[in-house]
Write an enzyme that holds these catalytic residues in place. Structure first.
Site, short mmCIF file in Angstrom:
data_model
loop_
_atom_site.label_atom_id
_atom_site.label_comp_id
_atom_site.label_asym_id
_atom_site.label_seq_id
_atom_site.Cartn_x
_atom_site.Cartn_y
_atom_site.Cartn_z
N GLY A 10 75.44 40.45 106.93
CA GLY A 10 76.42 39.77 106.08
C GLY A 10 76.36 40.35 104.67
N ARG A 55 85.59 44.95 133.51
CA ARG A 55 85.94 44.40 132.20
C ARG A 55 84.82 43.60 131.55
NH1 ARG A 55 91.54 45.09 131.80
NH2 ARG A 55 91.64 43.94 129.85
N ASP A 78 67.00 40.56 107.46
CA ASP A 78 65.97 40.71 108.49
C ASP A 78 66.45 41.50 109.71
OD1 ASP A 78 67.64 38.50 109.01
OD2 ASP A 78 66.12 37.49 110.21
N THR A 103 69.94 39.44 100.92
CA THR A 103 70.47 38.26 101.59
C THR A 103 70.62 37.14 100.57
OG1 THR A 103 69.99 36.39 103.04
CG2 THR A 103 68.11 37.73 102.47
N ASP A 120 70.39 34.24 101.34
CA ASP A 120 69.49 33.18 101.78
C ASP A 120 68.09 33.27 101.18
OD1 ASP A 120 71.57 32.27 103.30
OD2 ASP A 120 70.77 32.97 105.22
N ASP A 152 65.48 34.73 102.27
CA ASP A 152 64.44 34.39 103.25
C ASP A 152 63.69 35.61 103.81
OD1 ASP A 152 66.50 35.45 104.73
OD2 ASP A 152 66.82 33.70 106.00
N ARG A 211 70.44 29.39 106.87
CA ARG A 211 70.33 29.27 108.32
C ARG A 211 68.96 28.74 108.72
NH1 ARG A 211 72.12 34.79 110.65
NH2 ARG A 211 70.46 35.31 109.20
O1 F6P Z 1 72.45 35.28 106.33
C1 F6P Z 1 73.37 34.95 105.36
C2 F6P Z 1 74.36 33.97 105.87
O2 F6P Z 1 75.15 33.76 104.77
C3 F6P Z 1 73.82 32.66 106.45
O3 F6P Z 1 73.40 31.74 105.52
C4 F6P Z 1 74.99 32.20 107.28
O4 F6P Z 1 74.60 31.36 108.31
C5 F6P Z 1 75.51 33.48 107.82
O5 F6P Z 1 75.20 34.47 106.88
C6 F6P Z 1 76.98 33.47 108.10
O6 F6P Z 1 77.32 34.68 108.67
P1 F6P Z 1 78.79 35.03 109.15
O7 F6P Z 1 79.55 35.39 107.92
O8 F6P Z 1 78.63 36.19 110.04
O9 F6P Z 1 79.33 33.85 109.83
#
Ligand code: F6P
Length: 360
Positions: free
Chosen positions: A12, A89, A118, A140, A142, A144, A186
């Site tokens: 992301g 498919r 990660d 990230t 997050d 984390d 998450r």
């Molecule tokens: O890991 C970063 C994050 O923003 C999480 O907090 C969240 O759950 C996830 O990405 C959302 O990802 P996507 O945009 O793929 O739905």
């Protein structure tokens, strides 16, 4: 000796990715006289042989304050699990990591810098074990990732979430409402904890501390008894009740396909049953991932991007740049893959409890 380095962004996006790209290009070009090639669409683009784009000082000049990533990123792609459509498919996943490696050679890349979380570091680590020359940059919102005190993107996300709380606070006060704000996070509750404290929340619900909704109800009732008729509750998307499960909007075949969501509304509904006040729920979602990086994130992303190029010069394959204290250090990718959680008995949670904030 002259080098050609590839750079890709995985997972992301996070505010600051473009600042990493800019810093890597400037350092490679100005300090080492190396060439940088931008790989489009993350590892998917690498495996598919999408031609990399040349990146020079001119290309990255305006990138410092721009959100997103000019290279694009595949949030689910892995060279170790490439989707292949069978004649019937059906989609099956194949290990195509050898293709990613051969693409690096075909494109004349001496090394690869990957900026990601990660999942991206886990892929990079496996490629290094196969002989690839890869270094990492932690990203990230997050926050984390293990081995680094902070990842870029996090500061921007907590700014966005705190601003949302500040705005919810004023309207909550006008209408005597309980406002629930669902934020990202998450597996770890860093965004909820930091924004919750900075935004004056009454309750912060995080994945690391299973919640009992009655504790939150009591907190709201106490506030009402003391004459304060509005409350702010922050809920991380990965929070779950005691003996309960995390809530998903959608589930796919693997962990990468899981989409968390819904816990904010669940908490809102539960609160509406136990307190005498109107409850409203806001889900902040991807707003937290977008927009301009804060000055701190630009600063950190720039330090990381530049340091990653120096790691390439030192041939520290399998290492990721990290912030420890106020120093940028190399850490093993395998250590970074171990996630960093909020410590339920740590100093910051204890401080928040001392302020009267409840965790459910
Ligand atoms: O890991 C970063 C994050 O923003 C999480 O907090 C969240 O759950 C996830 O990405 C959302 O990802 P996507 O945009 O793929 O739905």
């Amino acid at each position: 000796m002259s080098k050609r380095i590839g750079i890709l962004t995985g997972g992301g996006d996070a505010p600051g990715l473009n600042a990493v790209i800019r810093a890597a290009v400037l350092t490679a070009q100005n300090h080492y006289g190396w060439e940088v090639a931008g790989i489009l669409k993350g590892f998917d683009g690498l495996s598919a042989g999408v031609p990399p784009i040349p990146l020079t000082e001119k290309d990255v000049r305006e990138l410092l304050a721009r959100g997103g990533t000019i290279l694009g990123a595949a949030n689910r792609g892995s060279p170790f699990a490439q989707p292949v459509q069978r004649p019937n498919r059906k989609i099956e996943y194949e290990d195509a990591s050898h293709i990613a490696l051969s693409r690096m050679a075909e494109q004349g890349l001496d090394a690869l810098i990957v900026a990601g979380g990660d999942g991206t570091m886990a892929i990079a680590h496996r490629l290094v074990k196969m002989g690839a020359a890869v270094v990492g940059v932690p990203k990230t919102i997050d926050n984390d990732l293990g081995s680094t005190d902070t990842t870029f993107g996090f500061d921007t996300a907590i700014n966005t979430a705190t601003e949302a709380l500040d705005k919810l606070q004023t309207t909550a006060e006008s209408h005597h409402r309980v406002m629930v704000l669902e934020v990202m996070g998450r597996d770890a509750g860093w965004i909820a904890l930091h924004a919750g404290v900075a935004g004056g929340a009454d309750a912060i619900l995080i994945p690391e501390i299973p919640f009992n909704i009655e504790v939150v109800c009591q907190k709201i009732r106490q506030a009402q008894l003391s004459g304060r008729n509005h409350s702010l509750i922050v809920v991380a998307e990965g929070a779950a009740p005691v003996n309960g499960q995390q809530q998903y909007k959608s589930k796919g075949s693997g962990r990468a396909d899981l989409r968390l969501g819904g816990v904010g509304h669940t908490v809102g509904n539960l609160l509406a049953e136990c307190v005498a006040a109107e409850v409203r729920v806001t889900v902040l979602g991807h707003v937290q991932r977008g927009g301009q990086p804060t000055p701190y994130d630009r600063w950190l992303a720039t330090r990381f991007g530049s340091a990653a190029v120096h790691l390439v010069a030192q041939e520290k394959w399998g290492y990721m740049v990290a912030l420890q204290g106020n120093t940028i250090v190399p850490v093993k990718m395998e250590d970074a893959i171990r996630m960093k959680f909020v410590d339920p008995t740590g100093e910051t949670v204890m401080m928040a409890r001392d302020l009267g904030i409840v965790f459910g």
